[in-house]
Design a protein around this motif. Structure first.
Motif, PDB file in Angstrom:
ATOM      1  N   LEU A  72      38.048  39.380  37.934  1.00 33.92           N
ATOM      2  CA  LEU A  72      38.860  39.053  38.889  1.00 33.92           C
ATOM      3  C   LEU A  72      40.214  39.612  39.248  1.00 33.92           C
ATOM      4  O   LEU A  72      40.503  40.303  40.015  1.00 33.92           O
ATOM      5  N   ARG A 105      37.377  37.298  49.488  1.00 33.08           N
ATOM      6  CA  ARG A 105      36.907  38.679  49.105  1.00 33.08           C
ATOM      7  C   ARG A 105      36.112  38.855  47.969  1.00 33.08           C
ATOM      8  O   ARG A 105      35.027  39.502  48.105  1.00 33.08           O
ATOM      9  N   THR A 106      36.552  38.179  46.988  1.00 27.49           N
ATOM     10  CA  THR A 106      36.046  38.512  45.598  1.00 27.49           C
ATOM     11  C   THR A 106      34.722  37.820  45.621  1.00 27.49           C
ATOM     12  O   THR A 106      33.699  38.313  44.757  1.00 27.49           O
ATOM     13  N   LEU A 165      32.109  40.337  43.870  1.00 24.19           N
ATOM     14  CA  LEU A 165      31.765  40.213  42.331  1.00 24.19           C
ATOM     15  C   LEU A 165      30.458  39.493  42.144  1.00 24.19           C
ATOM     16  O   LEU A 165      30.385  38.453  42.842  1.00 24.19           O
ATOM     17  N   PHE A 215      42.183  36.323  48.712  1.00 23.01           N
ATOM     18  CA  PHE A 215      41.388  37.325  47.539  1.00 23.01           C
ATOM     19  C   PHE A 215      40.313  36.421  47.181  1.00 23.01           C
ATOM     20  O   PHE A 215      39.244  37.016  46.864  1.00 23.01           O
ATOM     21  N   CYS A 216      40.092  35.213  47.120  1.00 25.44           N
ATOM     22  CA  CYS A 216      38.914  34.611  46.479  1.00 25.44           C
ATOM     23  C   CYS A 216      37.836  34.612  47.328  1.00 25.44           C
ATOM     24  O   CYS A 216      36.833  34.916  47.131  1.00 25.44           O
ATOM     25  N   ALA A 232      39.618  43.117  40.431  1.00 27.68           N
ATOM     26  CA  ALA A 232      39.251  43.287  41.837  1.00 27.68           C
ATOM     27  C   ALA A 232      40.543  43.093  42.578  1.00 27.68           C
ATOM     28  O   ALA A 232      40.224  43.315  43.855  1.00 27.68           O
TER      29      ALA A 232
END
Length: 133
Positions: free
Chosen positions: A29, A80-81, A85, A77-78, A32
């Protein structure tokens, strides 16, 4: 610096406390994170079910001008990841907020004196009412 908690929900049953997202999830995380997100550190807390949610909690430490900016950055961010991921594919964001630190302040006030004072008042005979004690 802000600490923001992001609760993310797995697509199926919650993973056990021993493997919240697999080994190295926090490192993946953090790797990223984009430079403009100013994320300094990520911690993964396993689901405990205490709050009625099987969510995994991500503790995200980041630099931001305001709390609202920090929360918006972590939410983006969450999301997108979760798309990039493999370990997060299918996970959804349940909530993003700054954790309360009430227990810390309650501990400071516990047994600290009359009326919840954390230090005594200055002596009335003191020449300086703001004496550093």
């Amino acid at each position: 610096m802000y600490l923001i908690h992001a609760r993310i929900q797995p697509p199926g049953p919650a993973p056990g406390p021993d493997a919240p997202l697999g080994p190295g999830a926090a490192r993946a995380l953090l790797a990223a994170a984009l430079p403009q997100e100013r994320i300094e550190h990520v911690v993964v807390h396993p689901a405990d079910g205490d709050d009625g949610c099987d969510c995994v909690v991500l503790g995200v430490f980041l630099l931001a001008e305001r709390l609202e900016d920090a929360e918006c950055t972590v939410a983006a961010f969450c999301r997108r990841t979760a798309e990039v991921l493999p370990a997060l594919r299918g996970w959804t964001l349940s909530s993003v907020n700054a954790p309360l630190v009430a227990p810390f302040y309650e501990r400071l006030l516990d047994g600290s004196g009359p009326a919840g004072r954390i230090r005594p008042l200055p002596f009335s005979s003191s020449e300086n009412p703001f004496h550093p004690f």
